[in-house]
Each structure stands twice: as C-alpha cells, then as structure tokens.
Design a protein around this motif. Structure first.
Motif, PDB file in Angstrom:
ATOM      1  N   ASN A 534       0.875  -1.176   0.000  1.00 21.85           N
ATOM      2  CA  ASN A 534       0.000   0.000   0.000  1.00 21.85           C
ATOM      3  C   ASN A 534       0.910   1.223   0.000  1.00 21.85           C
ATOM      4  N   ILE A 535       0.720   2.085  -0.983  1.00 19.31           N
ATOM      5  CA  ILE A 535       1.635   3.210  -1.193  1.00 19.31           C
ATOM      6  C   ILE A 535       0.889   4.512  -0.935  1.00 19.31           C
ATOM      7  N   SER A 536       1.516   5.406  -0.146  1.00 19.54           N
ATOM      8  CA  SER A 536       0.879   6.682   0.197  1.00 19.54           C
ATOM      9  C   SER A 536       1.934   7.770   0.338  1.00 19.54           C
ATOM     10  N   LEU A 537       1.466   9.004   0.553  1.00 18.70           N
ATOM     11  CA  LEU A 537       2.350  10.140   0.779  1.00 18.70           C
ATOM     12  C   LEU A 537       2.389  10.496   2.267  1.00 18.70           C
ATOM     13  N   ALA A 538       3.502  11.101   2.703  1.00 13.97           N
ATOM     14  CA  ALA A 538       3.627  11.556   4.090  1.00 13.97           C
ATOM     15  C   ALA A 538       4.606  12.727   4.133  1.00 13.97           C
ATOM     16  N   LYS A 539       4.636  13.375   5.277  1.00 16.17           N
ATOM     17  CA  LYS A 539       5.550  14.500   5.470  1.00 16.17           C
ATOM     18  C   LYS A 539       6.687  14.072   6.389  1.00 16.17           C
ATOM     19  N   SER A 540       7.873  14.476   6.066  1.00 17.03           N
ATOM     20  CA  SER A 540       9.012  14.199   6.939  1.00 17.03           C
ATOM     21  C   SER A 540       8.999  15.192   8.096  1.00 17.03           C
ATOM     22  N   LYS A 541       9.825  14.950   9.092  1.00 17.83           N
ATOM     23  CA  LYS A 541       9.914  15.865  10.227  1.00 17.83           C
ATOM     24  C   LYS A 541      10.382  17.248   9.777  1.00 17.83           C
ATOM     25  N   LEU A 543       9.808  18.731   6.941  1.00 19.13           N
ATOM     26  CA  LEU A 543       8.700  19.462   6.322  1.00 19.13           C
ATOM     27  C   LEU A 543       7.683  19.887   7.375  1.00 19.13           C
ATOM     28  N   GLU A 544       7.430  19.061   8.371  1.00 10.29           N
ATOM     29  CA  GLU A 544       6.522  19.419   9.465  1.00 10.29           C
ATOM     30  C   GLU A 544       7.039  20.618  10.237  1.00 10.29           C
ATOM     31  N   GLN A 545       8.343  20.612  10.492  1.00  9.29           N
ATOM     32  CA  GLN A 545       8.933  21.737  11.222  1.00  9.29           C
ATOM     33  C   GLN A 545       8.804  23.023  10.426  1.00  9.29           C
ATOM     34  N   LEU A 546       8.994  22.916   9.107  1.00  9.92           N
ATOM     35  CA  LEU A 546       8.870  24.096   8.263  1.00  9.92           C
ATOM     36  C   LEU A 546       7.431  24.607   8.270  1.00  9.92           C
ATOM     37  N   LYS A 547       6.479  23.666   8.271  1.00  6.81           N
ATOM     38  CA  LYS A 547       5.063  24.038   8.269  1.00  6.81           C
ATOM     39  C   LYS A 547       4.670  24.713   9.593  1.00  6.81           C
ATOM     40  N   ASN A 548       5.219  24.263  10.696  1.00  2.00           N
ATOM     41  CA  ASN A 548       4.801  24.733  12.017  1.00  2.00           C
ATOM     42  C   ASN A 548       5.563  25.957  12.518  1.00  2.00           C
ATOM     43  N   GLU A 559       2.759  29.250   3.444  1.00  4.59           N
ATOM     44  CA  GLU A 559       2.182  28.361   4.451  1.00  4.59           C
ATOM     45  C   GLU A 559       1.112  27.462   3.825  1.00  4.59           C
ATOM     46  N   THR A 560       0.272  28.061   2.997  1.00  7.25           N
ATOM     47  CA  THR A 560      -0.785  27.292   2.338  1.00  7.25           C
ATOM     48  C   THR A 560      -0.190  26.240   1.412  1.00  7.25           C
ATOM     49  N   GLU A 561       0.848  26.647   0.715  1.00  8.31           N
ATOM     50  CA  GLU A 561       1.495  25.723  -0.217  1.00  8.31           C
ATOM     51  C   GLU A 561       2.131  24.556   0.529  1.00  8.31           C
ATOM     52  N   ILE A 562       2.821  24.825   1.636  1.00  9.91           N
ATOM     53  CA  ILE A 562       3.473  23.777   2.416  1.00  9.91           C
ATOM     54  C   ILE A 562       2.449  22.804   2.972  1.00  9.91           C
ATOM     55  N   GLU A 563       1.292  23.338   3.331  1.00 11.85           N
ATOM     56  CA  GLU A 563       0.233  22.496   3.888  1.00 11.85           C
ATOM     57  C   GLU A 563      -0.156  21.367   2.936  1.00 11.85           C
ATOM     58  N   PRO A 624       9.385  18.141  -2.944  1.00 10.23           N
ATOM     59  CA  PRO A 624       8.057  17.784  -2.425  1.00 10.23           C
ATOM     60  C   PRO A 624       6.986  17.908  -3.503  1.00 10.23           C
ATOM     61  N   ILE A 625       5.952  17.079  -3.393  1.00 15.54           N
ATOM     62  CA  ILE A 625       4.863  17.094  -4.366  1.00 15.54           C
ATOM     63  C   ILE A 625       3.529  17.134  -3.632  1.00 15.54           C
ATOM     64  N   ASN A 626       2.483  17.511  -4.363  1.00 18.01           N
ATOM     65  CA  ASN A 626       1.147  17.496  -3.784  1.00 18.01           C
ATOM     66  C   ASN A 626       0.381  16.288  -4.319  1.00 18.01           C
ATOM     67  N   ASN A 627      -0.836  16.134  -3.861  1.00 23.46           N
ATOM     68  CA  ASN A 627      -1.632  14.965  -4.251  1.00 23.46           C
ATOM     69  C   ASN A 627      -1.897  14.921  -5.745  1.00 23.46           C
TER      70      ASN A 627
END
Length: 783
Positions: A534-541, A543-548, A559-563, A624-627
């Motif tokens: 099962n293959i999916s997308l996720a955020k690394s730490k 990228l999360e730190q950059l978002k927060n 901010e919207t783009e990173i989300e 990074p890519i989006n859905n």
C-alpha cells in the motif's frame, strides 16, 4: 547423516587415483547386447583392509584381483603385466543391489601403499531411449556416405543381421555414453560419486570404418587390431574429474573443426586483474553422423563453432582461468536422454540442438546458443571445480543456467535475452515453487534413485534466480570476480556452498546489502513470498517543522502551499506465502529480500532490505509534491524482476503502472513482471477484476508490431487465467450474465483486429500469437 547416506563410499581406507579402461566394441555390428571390458585402477591403500568397495550395476563381473605396485616409477610395465603378476590377490565378489555396490573381499590384508585393481567384466548396451549408460543408437545409411575419408566410410561387407539389399534403408548402430548423475557404474565398476576425482585413459577397439572419440585427444593414428576387422584407438590420460563426466562414442563421424586461441594467466588466487602470460590453441570440433543434408556444407556447424569460441573466450577471460581442456568435441546424438551433457572435453547434444540450417527458427537458434554456453560453462563450474555432494547440485547447475544468459546476452545483445530469462526461467520456477511439488533448492538425497529427482526446474532455475539476486546485490563485475576467485582457489577440487560464500564475502559491503544468511534461507526453504503493498504520501519531520514555524503575513501563501506538499513516499508491505491459484497463507517467518524500487520522478534506484513480515519503507523525495502530482507518480517495486518474489499493489498504484505501460514508460522486462504478478495476484483472489481487465486491455491496445514480446507474454497469461473463476466473479459482482459480454467484448474486437496484423507478419512470435488467437476464438466463441 552418514548412516543415512550409505549409498556413498567412504575413502578413508581406499582412494582411487587413475582409471585405465579398455573396451572391445568390434562386435557392434553383430547385434550384440554386451561388450567386453577391463579396468585397471590405480588405488592408494591408506589403511590396512581386506575389502574394496565400488559402485556397480553390472551383472557379469568375470574376475577381480589386486596387484601391489612394487615400483611406482615403472608404472607402465606394472600395468602391462598386471594380468600375469604373481603377487596378485584374487578377490571374492559380492553385490549389494539396493545400494548398487560391488564388494571385493580378500583373504589377506591389503597393506598400506599403492596397487592396481584389475577387473574383467561385461557391459550391457542400453537401447532404451530414456535410460543412461552405454547407449545403443542407430542412424540410416545414405548413399552419399560413401566418401574417401576413413572417418565417414562404412564397410558394407560387415556381417550385420539387419542388412538388406537396399543400403539406403540400412540401420547402422553406434555407441555413445551418458552417465550423469551416477550411471558410470553401468559402464564399469568405479567410485561413482561427485567428491571422488580420478584421471582416465581409454583404449577402444571399434569396427572398421568407425571413429572413436572420448574425453581426451587421440594418441597417434588408429591401428589395425589383430586379425579382426577392427581398429584400435588409444587416447591420452585425462586430468582428474568425477566419474559422471567420463564419456566416449564409437560411430562413423564427420568433423567440422576450428582452432581457438585462449590466454593463459599467471598462477595466482589472490587477485583479480591477472596478467595473461601466454596463449595456447585448443581444437574445437563439431561432430555429427554423416548426412546428405550437410556432407559438403560446413556452414551448418559455423553457428555452433562461433558460440563455442565466444563462450570459451568469455569464461576464460572473465574468470582469468584456463579450464585445462586439451580439446573440445561437440557431438550431435539422436535420442539422447537429455538435451545436453557437459562431459569433460566431449559435450553431447540432442540431435537438432547443435547444427543450424537456413530453415532453423530463431527460437531454436537461441536455444542452441544457450545450450552450448551452458555445457561449456560447466567445464569450469562442475568439471574443473566439482560439488562435493549432490545437495549442492544448484551450485553447478544454477550457476551454469545463470551465466549462460550472461554469455548469450553479451554475444547477441540484439536478442534482449534477459527478457527470455524472465519468461523461460523465472516464471516457470515461480509457478512450480507455489505448488506442492516444490522442494528446497538444497535438498538432501538418500539413494541413487532419488538423485535424478532433483535435476529439475527448482535446482536449475531457482538456483539461477538466487545467484542472479546475489549478482545484483554485489554488482555483476564483483560477482564475476568472486566466482573467478572461487574457481582459481578450488581448481581440481570438490566444494560446497561455503567455498562460494567465502569468495562472495570478499566483495560484501554495507551498501550492497549482500547477506549470506538471506541466501541460506532461500536455499533451505521451499516456496516464496508475495508482497502486499500500500503506497501513500507523508511529510518528513523537516517538512513538518517548516510548516509549524512562525510565519508573518507575507508568508501566508507559502504556508498554504506547504500544507499541501509531501516529501515522503511510504510503502507498507506485508509478506504472505504465495500459493498458486489460492489465497496466500501466513508465513511463520519472513523471507529476507533486497528490493530495488523505481520511482518515475527519480533517475536513481532505491534499494531496501525487507526482513520482517510487515515492513514500512520511506523514500525521500528531493522535490516535495502534492496529491495532484502524485496521481502521475508511479512506483515499481522489484525493478528488473531480480528478487524472487511476487508483488501486488493497491488499486491506485496498479492504475498508475497501467497508465505508464500505455505511455511506454516501463521497460519491457518490468512490463513482463507486472503482467505475471497481476495474473498471479488475480488467480490468488487478491486483485480486482477491473484492474486485470484494465491491464490486459491496455496491453492489447499496444501496437503489436513493436511490442510483440509483451503481447505474446500477455496473451499467454490471459489464456492461462482461470476463466471459469473470472465468469463466476463477474456474475457474483454484477448478478447479470449479460455483463459477460461487456467483459469479453473488448478482447474479441482487439483480437480480431490484431489477428489480421499477425497473419501478415513472419516472425515466430507473430505466428504463435496467430495460433493462440485462433484457439481463443475456437474455445470461447460460444460463451
């Protein structure tokens, strides 16, 4: 274990060194069932004993005696006078039929030292097409055979009870041997097991007009024998090799010859990049029974000679090791029990698998090339270095199978021959390995009769697949260097897998993930895994730190783009035991695998080790890519189908891969793997009907002229699917029998259209597709 393997002979007391063999075949034309023979075996007595044990399946042992050698430096005279030696000890003879052993008992102790074991016996000629031994075969005499050269002249005046007035219908008998794995004991009493190596020297008496060939070159010319209408051939003594490689043939033969020059390397086992210090010539001959089809046409042997020359040069230079052959004969034989046999210096091939003609199909030409490379490869792994027990048969047969494809691919790159490895070797072995008939690659045998059972697709094919995995982990150049080291270190000796592993470990690094334990597990277990992914997308730490982090108002767009962005691809894997046409079962412990993963947006391969029943793999994306972008980001596990495993994807991942096939983004080899995995997964009730339908429709919409290999393989899988199960699923899902037309309708239209195209094509694949499509219409037109 030793008690269980009592069909073997212990060499703690007696060690054979040399066989001197003499056979009188002069009565071959008289419908004889036996020929007379005698053997003089040089043996070393290591401990005092009153018995000598050998292997034998002969029914008539006339006599046996042991003669101590008083002067080893005068061995020639000792051998010549062995029959009249006054110090000879006469043997009492007994036979163990179950263990196929011959026991010689003596009244006096045999003292420590060297001696001659002299045996007189009769050897039965085997006329059965499927049995090994000294084989009797026939060929039809043609008028064109009457040539001046002695080797292809038949004396029509010989007394032959099969003679009639029409020489064109005369059936001429000839003899050839086939012993692997343990039938040299049908020719003469011997130590018939792979861990005992002896040299051999032949003397053969044959009818006038016949030739004799064996493992080694002939000494001088043949001479008239006594007052019989016969010739005597004497041959050089060979280097030591196991008994199953002993071979000779007595037949009217014609020869096509070529001199091949090979390098000789300095004697060293401690390095690669050895220097070539000299060259030597080896005479290579294609040997065949006379026929008007090619009597005056040497071109029929040119392809075989070209491949033989290339193979000899390839193995010699890649392994930096001379295989010590003084000559190499390639003999064509009608009704040989196997396709080919690697006898030392005398390779035999089933008729129609050596010579080529203008009418020979490409598939047969390719099979001939592969077979020649296989048997010549054995001159190194199998002959020069022999396995010390039959459970290591994969070590020589799997290696020969894997490397034959390397040689053929190198000589004929236009054939794309690794595609053939997948369709001809990997797929049949995966299918067999998913059934109750599967057995471990490394299987112990407990009687002579059991040995032949492991000469099968598992030993050859799965053994080759395991070696391909190792070569992929180490890199092919490192793998070849390791095998060369292994061969140089163990020349003229017997080995086990540990000897190979020791050489492979010299090239082990943290990055290539080679793991001896992983290979041991594959050798010891039957079956293989299917990976449910099962293959999916996720955020690394990161990228999360950059978002927060705290952002000012001017950064609101960022901010919207990173989300919406993701920089990890997550692959969740579950291992199950693959079972053909049934739902997979749970494994008690995982197969350890090294998997190469290809992502569309990345040029590099991602390599991971999988060693748990459930694994999670995380792959970092450089950008990074989006859905939305992820909908086009296909991921192919087991790139190039190297790991011995099945793969099933989630539906979304399958659809991406199918789209990639439609747009030619997937290599032919990986496309073949996807077809095979999808078909297997569907038959295991793991894959939705909509996915398999989409896959086949996509492939059958490809232009057949430029995708004929994929088309052929897909059609083969499509026709081998369980259609009853397909219809049942379709009905269960839709509750409407009329929907079967919706399922099969598109195939009919595509097949009708492409049947017209392949009818115009001349390639073998096209003609096979034509027959398969016609069969499909015949079988399913009434559904």
């Amino acid at each position: 274990m030793e008690n269980e393997l009592n069909y073997l002979i212990n060499t703690d007391s007696i060690l054979p060194k040399e066989y001197y063999l003499s056979f009188d075949c002069s009565n071959l034309l008289n419908n004889t069932e036996f020929i007379n023979g005698n053997s003089k075996t040089i043996i070393e007595i290591l401990k005092q004993t009153k018995t000598i044990e050998l292997h034998s399946q002969l029914s008539n042992i006339k006599s046996a005696k042991f003669i101590p050698i008083l002067n080893i430096e005068n061995l020639e005279n000792e051998l010549l006078n062995a029959n009249i030696n006054e110090n000879a000890l006469i043997a009492n003879i007994s036979i163990n039929l179950d263990l196929e052993k011959l026991i010689f008992s003596f009244e006096k102790q045999l003292e420590i030292g060297t001696g001659i074991l002299l045996i007189y016996f009769e050897t039965k000629i085997i006329a059965n097409d499927k049995r090994n031994g000294l084989l009797l075969r026939y060929y039809k005499v043609e008028q064109v055979v009457q040539e001046k050269e002695n080797q292809i002249t038949i004396d029509q005046n010989n007394n032959n009870n099969n003679n009639n007035n029409n020489n064109n219908n005369q059936q001429i008998p000839f003899l050839v041997t086939q012993f692997e794995p343990c039938d040299a004991r049908r020719l003469f009493p011997c130590w018939d097991q792979p861990n005992i190596r002896c040299s051999v020297k032949f003397e053969l008496i044959v009818p006038n007009g016949y030739q004799a060939i064996c493992n080694t070159p002939q000494i001088g010319s043949s001479s008239q024998y006594s007052d019989l209408n016969a010739l005597k051939f004497i041959f050089e003594k060979s280097v030591p090799f196991p008994s199953y490689l002993i071979a000779f043939a007595v037949a009217p033969l014609m020869f096509f010859e070529r001199k091949v020059t090979l390098p000789i390397y300095e004697q060293s086992i401690l390095q690669n990049d050895l220097k070539s210090i000299a060259n030597r010539d080896i005479n290579v001959r294609v040997c065949a029974l006379p026929s008007s089809d090619y009597l005056h046409d040497p071109t029929v042997a040119e392809f075989a000679l070209d491949v033989a020359q290339f193979a000899l040069e390839f193995y010699t230079t890649k392994f930096q090791l001379d295989c010590s052959l003084k000559k190499l004969d390639l003999l064509s034989v009608p009704k040989l029990p196997s396709l080919g046999m690697e006898n030392w210096g005398l390779n035999t091939f089933l008729e129609d698998f050596l010579l080529t003609f203008p009418t020979t199909h490409l598939s047969r030409t390719q099979r001939i090339a592969r077979l020649i490379c296989h048997e010549i490869g054995h001159q190194w792994f199998g002959n020069l270095v022999t396995v010390n027990a039959w459970r290591f048969l994969w070590l020589k047969e799997g290696m020969a199978r894997f490397l034959e494809y390397n040689v053929v691919t190198t000589q004929f790159p236009e054939w794309d021959y690794w595609n053939h490895f997948y369709t001809e070797i990997v797929i049949p072995v995966l299918n067999l390995d998913e059934t109750l008939q599967a057995h471990p690659v490394e299987a112990e045998v407990y009687s002579p009769k059991e040995i032949t059972k492991i000469y099968d697709q598992i030993t050859y094919g799965k053994g080759a697949c395991i070696l391909r995995m190792i070569a992929n982990m180490l890199g092919i150049d490192n793998f070849i260097n390791a095998v060369g080291f292994y061969l140089r270190q163990n020349s003229f000796n017997c080995t086990s897998k540990n000897n190979l592993f020791s050489a492979l470990n010299l090239y082990k690094t943290d990055s290539n993930l080679f793991n001896e334990k992983m290979i041991e597990d594959f050798l010891a277990r039957s079956g293989h895994a299917i990976l449910l992914t099962n293959i999916s997308l996720a955020k690394s730490k990161n990228l999360e730190q950059l978002k927060n982090k705290d952002l000012n108002k001017t950064e609101i767009e960022t901010e919207t783009e990173i989300e919406t962005l993701y920089d990890l691809i997550v692959i969740d894997l579950e291992q199950k035991l693959a079972i053909k046409n049934k739902e997979p079962s749970n494994l008690t412990h995982a197969f350890e695998l090294v998997i190469d993963i290809k992502i569309k947006s990345q040029n590099k391969l991602n390599r991971f080790k999988i060693d748990q029943l459930s694994n999670r793999i995380e792959i970092n994306l450089e950008t990074p890519i989006n859905n939305q972008h992820f909908t086009d980001e296909w991921i192919k596990l087991n790139w190039q189908n190297v790991a011995f495993v099945r793969i099933n994807y989630d539906n979304e991942s399958w659809q991406k891969l199918i789209k990639a096939i439609a747009t030619n983004q997937i290599t032919t080899l990986d496309c073949l793997g996807l077809i095979a995995d999808a078909t297997a997964a569907f038959n295991m009730n793991l894959l939705d009907q909509s996915i398999i339908h989409s896959l086949f429709i996509t492939i059958f919409q490809l232009k057949i002229q430029t995708n004929i290999v994929i088309w052929h393989f897909a059609l083969t899988n499509f026709l081998n699917m369980n259609f009853e199960k397909t219809i049942e699923r379709n009905n269960n899902n839709n509750n409407n029998n009329n929907d079967n037309d919706n399922f099969y309708g598109p195939y009919f239209l595509l097949f009708e259209e492409n049947l017209k195209i392949v009818t115009q094509l001349r390639s073998e694949d096209a003609q096979q597709i034509k027959k398969m499509l016609e069969s499909y219409f015949l079988k399913f037109n009434n559904h």
